[in-house]
Scaffold this motif. Structure first.
Motif, PDB file in Angstrom:
ATOM      1  N   LEU A   9     -11.590  90.433  12.434  1.00  0.00           N
ATOM      2  CA  LEU A   9     -11.122  91.705  12.633  1.00  0.00           C
ATOM      3  C   LEU A   9     -11.631  91.840  14.215  1.00  0.00           C
ATOM      4  O   LEU A   9     -10.909  92.516  14.988  1.00  0.00           O
ATOM      5  N   PHE A  10     -12.534  91.355  14.660  1.00  0.00           N
ATOM      6  CA  PHE A  10     -12.924  91.416  16.063  1.00  0.00           C
ATOM      7  C   PHE A  10     -12.408  90.798  17.005  1.00  0.00           C
ATOM      8  O   PHE A  10     -11.702  90.780  18.015  1.00  0.00           O
ATOM      9  N   THR A  11     -12.086  89.075  16.671  1.00  0.00           N
ATOM     10  CA  THR A  11     -11.325  88.247  17.480  1.00  0.00           C
ATOM     11  C   THR A  11      -9.925  88.851  17.740  1.00  0.00           C
ATOM     12  O   THR A  11      -9.387  88.568  18.677  1.00  0.00           O
ATOM     13  N   ALA A  12      -9.246  89.358  16.514  1.00  0.00           N
ATOM     14  CA  ALA A  12      -7.927  89.777  16.447  1.00  0.00           C
ATOM     15  C   ALA A  12      -7.957  90.948  17.502  1.00  0.00           C
ATOM     16  O   ALA A  12      -6.941  91.108  18.520  1.00  0.00           O
ATOM     17  N   LEU A  13      -8.575  92.039  17.262  1.00  0.00           N
ATOM     18  CA  LEU A  13      -8.405  93.069  17.800  1.00  0.00           C
ATOM     19  C   LEU A  13      -8.733  93.198  19.408  1.00  0.00           C
ATOM     20  O   LEU A  13      -7.981  93.939  20.313  1.00  0.00           O
ATOM     21  N   LEU A  14      -9.918  92.512  19.779  1.00  0.00           N
ATOM     22  CA  LEU A  14     -10.323  92.233  21.127  1.00  0.00           C
ATOM     23  C   LEU A  14      -9.412  91.248  21.756  1.00  0.00           C
ATOM     24  O   LEU A  14      -9.574  91.304  23.149  1.00  0.00           O
ATOM     25  N   GLY A  15      -9.076  90.197  21.152  1.00  0.00           N
ATOM     26  CA  GLY A  15      -8.452  88.911  22.007  1.00  0.00           C
ATOM     27  C   GLY A  15      -6.753  89.066  21.819  1.00  0.00           C
ATOM     28  O   GLY A  15      -6.239  89.168  22.894  1.00  0.00           O
ATOM     29  N   ALA A  16      -6.350  89.107  20.536  1.00  0.00           N
ATOM     30  CA  ALA A  16      -4.941  88.913  20.488  1.00  0.00           C
ATOM     31  C   ALA A  16      -4.106  90.265  20.902  1.00  0.00           C
ATOM     32  O   ALA A  16      -3.086  89.924  21.617  1.00  0.00           O
ATOM     33  N   THR A  17      -4.885  91.513  20.696  1.00  0.00           N
ATOM     34  CA  THR A  17      -4.219  92.593  21.271  1.00  0.00           C
ATOM     35  C   THR A  17      -4.072  92.615  22.602  1.00  0.00           C
ATOM     36  O   THR A  17      -2.829  92.889  23.200  1.00  0.00           O
ATOM     37  N   PRO A  54      -6.613  73.380  20.003  1.00  0.00           N
ATOM     38  CA  PRO A  54      -6.813  74.907  19.308  1.00  0.00           C
ATOM     39  C   PRO A  54      -7.846  75.614  19.396  1.00  0.00           C
ATOM     40  O   PRO A  54      -8.729  75.852  18.662  1.00  0.00           O
ATOM     41  N   LEU A  55      -8.548  75.611  20.886  1.00  0.00           N
ATOM     42  CA  LEU A  55      -9.766  76.063  21.214  1.00  0.00           C
ATOM     43  C   LEU A  55     -10.085  77.725  22.001  1.00  0.00           C
ATOM     44  O   LEU A  55     -10.881  77.923  22.265  1.00  0.00           O
ATOM     45  N   GLU A  56      -8.652  77.999  22.079  1.00  0.00           N
ATOM     46  CA  GLU A  56      -8.806  79.381  22.790  1.00  0.00           C
ATOM     47  C   GLU A  56      -8.823  80.354  21.644  1.00  0.00           C
ATOM     48  O   GLU A  56      -8.857  80.046  20.345  1.00  0.00           O
ATOM     49  N   LEU A  57      -9.269  81.464  22.088  1.00  0.00           N
ATOM     50  CA  LEU A  57      -9.985  82.600  21.094  1.00  0.00           C
ATOM     51  C   LEU A  57      -8.563  82.857  20.156  1.00  0.00           C
ATOM     52  O   LEU A  57      -8.860  83.145  18.886  1.00  0.00           O
ATOM     53  N   CYS A  58      -7.369  83.057  20.772  1.00  0.00           N
ATOM     54  CA  CYS A  58      -6.302  83.461  20.007  1.00  0.00           C
ATOM     55  C   CYS A  58      -5.873  82.269  18.779  1.00  0.00           C
ATOM     56  O   CYS A  58      -5.419  82.532  17.779  1.00  0.00           O
ATOM     57  N   ASN A  59      -6.127  80.865  19.153  1.00  0.00           N
ATOM     58  CA  ASN A  59      -5.968  79.598  18.386  1.00  0.00           C
ATOM     59  C   ASN A  59      -6.808  80.005  17.354  1.00  0.00           C
ATOM     60  O   ASN A  59      -6.646  79.521  16.077  1.00  0.00           O
ATOM     61  N   ILE A  60      -8.257  80.270  17.541  1.00  0.00           N
ATOM     62  CA  ILE A  60      -9.152  80.244  16.469  1.00  0.00           C
ATOM     63  C   ILE A  60      -8.755  81.265  15.469  1.00  0.00           C
ATOM     64  O   ILE A  60      -9.111  81.454  14.258  1.00  0.00           O
TER      65      ILE A  60
END
Length: 248
Positions: free
Chosen positions: A106-114, A79-85
């Protein structure tokens, strides 16, 4: 073993912007709108804990699915990808309500998961288990920080951007070391993805990593500008109350 739980994607080949993908994007938008418009009615602690448990169950089942299908590998399943984190941060935020976790998420979700949800690297279409796992977890990763923003009133500050930058740069050398040990490419810190991506315009390895950092700061500042507490409005309200008290 049921077909929707096998490791092969032969009968469930996913295509980007197919009907199933477009439905997920519509659900993303409708869910975000629902959180915003019903923000005064949905502050449910039970739902927060239940969502955290459901995310843990989905993730544990995902690793079990990889194991029984013989596709769990240290080079890609850690679990080392940005979405895993972001998923781990989502669970922790739902359980603890800690503001500092929100500032990262807030930042990792909106910039990565989106981005991952709009342009998914996925091989399994509906109704395969992996389809549900991928989209459920990514939807929740996005909705959770929006929920804490609009329902609980959490807001990022300019220092949130600094904390995110420090957090990711402290994490980066450890992930690079793990990549070297297991032959992985977590967070694309070893090489660019084999398919076309945004990294293709950010320069060759390893310079695109610096370009990614610059892009991260720029986009994080944009997220901060959109979601920050509107300081001037707050100051105006305070001054109004002070003047009103002085007058009387």
């Amino acid at each position: 073993m049921p077909k929707w739980f096998v490791g092969s994607s032969k009968e469930y080949n996913f295509e980007m912007y197919s009907n199933s993908h477009l439905i997920i994007i519509a659900i993303l938008i409708q869910g975000a709108a629902g959180i915003y418009f019903f923000r005064n009615k949905i502050k449910w602690r039970t739902a927060e804990i239940g969502t955290a448990i459901s995310l843990m169950v989905f993730e544990i089942t995902y690793h079990f699915w990889m194991l029984i299908n013989g596709i769990w590998e240290t080079s890609s399943a850690l679990p080392l990808e940005l979405c895993n984190i972001s998923l781990i941060l989502s669970i922790l935020l739902l359980l603890t309500r800690k503001k500092i976790i929100y500032e990262f998420l807030l930042f990792t979700a909106l910039l990565g998961a989106t981005q991952a949800l709009i342009t998914p690297i996925l091989h399994y279409d509906f109704p395969h288990f992996r389809f549900f796992h991928f989209f459920y977890t990514h939807l929740m990763i996005i909705w959770v920080p929006l929920y804490f923003t609009w329902v609980h009133g959490y807001r990022p500050t300019i220092w949130s951007v600094v904390k995110l930058f420090v957090f990711l740069n402290v994490l980066m050398p450890f992930i690079m070391l793990i990549n070297k040990l297991v032959g992985g490419n977590y967070m694309f810190l070893s090489h660019k993805p084999t398919t076309a991506s945004l990294l293709d315009v950010l320069g060759p390895y390893p310079w695109y990593i610096l370009s990614m950092e610059g892009l991260l700061i720029t986009l994080s500042l944009l997220v901060w500008l959109i979601f920050r507490e509107k300081g001037l409005k707050t100051l105006h309200v305070v001054r109004h109350h002070v003047n009103k008290r002085t007058f009387y």
